[in-house]
Design an enzyme around this catalytic site. Structure first.
Site, mmCIF file in Angstrom:
data_model
loop_
_atom_site.group_PDB
_atom_site.id
_atom_site.type_symbol
_atom_site.label_atom_id
_atom_site.label_comp_id
_atom_site.label_asym_id
_atom_site.label_seq_id
_atom_site.Cartn_x
_atom_site.Cartn_y
_atom_site.Cartn_z
ATOM 1 N N HIS A 114 37.238 14.501 35.298
ATOM 2 C CA HIS A 114 36.301 15.448 35.922
ATOM 3 C C HIS A 114 34.904 14.652 36.429
ATOM 4 C CE1 HIS A 114 37.863 19.788 35.747
ATOM 5 N NE2 HIS A 114 38.727 19.063 35.330
ATOM 6 N N LYS A 148 45.355 23.248 35.247
ATOM 7 C CA LYS A 148 46.090 21.987 36.172
ATOM 8 C C LYS A 148 46.448 22.457 37.652
ATOM 9 C CE LYS A 148 47.310 18.311 34.011
ATOM 10 N NZ LYS A 148 45.901 17.474 34.135
#
EC number: 2.7.1.156
Length: 181
Positions: free
Chosen positions: A57, A18
């Site tokens: 994503h 992250k």
């Protein structure tokens, strides 16, 4: 000493979980015409957080990018045209898929990956997780994963034209701002 013959087409992007490394990798390859995105992690359908991460994503990527979902990047490179660009996200998915290989078989396979990547003629951006900055794994498989991912990333870095470290949403070009030890 490793032969660095195709140093111009490989870009390595690493960072902790992250950190923004996938976003940075996407930004680096965004202007390329024909991009093939190789997603290496298996989809875990009963993990809602994982499904959400995959959705985000996919949402960020341009719709014209081709998608290949596989951990076997050496085989998938055969099906991609020479002039295309590739984004591989990420090496951790490859290492985890072949964690059951003994060290001889793993070394053979990882050497094959490196060979295929360094011979490919297009631009390749590879995302790799940085691990080992915190608590050491207490399991054998955790230590094998950590060691193999770290070693594969370091070997690929010797071929990379650029190497980026992404942390806290910020990218540092470590190929310029560092010295090899």
């Amino acid at each position: 000493m490793i032969n660095k013959r195709n140093k111009n087409n490989l870009i390595l992007v690493s960072g902790p979980i992250k950190s923004g490394k996938s976003r940075w990798a996407e930004k680096l390859i965004f202007k390329e015409k024909n991009v093939t995105y190789i997603a290496t992690h298996e989809v875990i359908y009963d993990n809602k957080d994982w499904i959400e991460r995959i959705r985000l994503h996919k949402q960020r990527r341009p719709s014209h990018w081709q998608l290949i979902e596989t951990s076997d990047i050496s085989s998938s490179l055969k099906s991609i045209d020479k002039g295309n660009s590739i984004l591989i996200d990420s090496l951790g998915g490859v290492v985890s898929k072949y964690l059951n290989y003994d060290s001889v078989k793993w070394n053979t396979y990882s050497s094959l990956i490196i060979e295929k990547l360094t011979k490919f003629e297009g631009v390749i951006v590879i995302v790799a997780e940085e691990i080992g900055w915190g608590v050491s794994p207490y399991t054998e498989s955790g230590n094998i994963f950590r060691d193999r991912l770290s070693e594969l990333t370091e070997k690929l870095d010797t071929y990379a034209k650029q190497s980026w470290l992404v942390i806290h949403g910020r990218a540092i070009n470590i190929s310029i701002n560092s010295s090899r030890i």
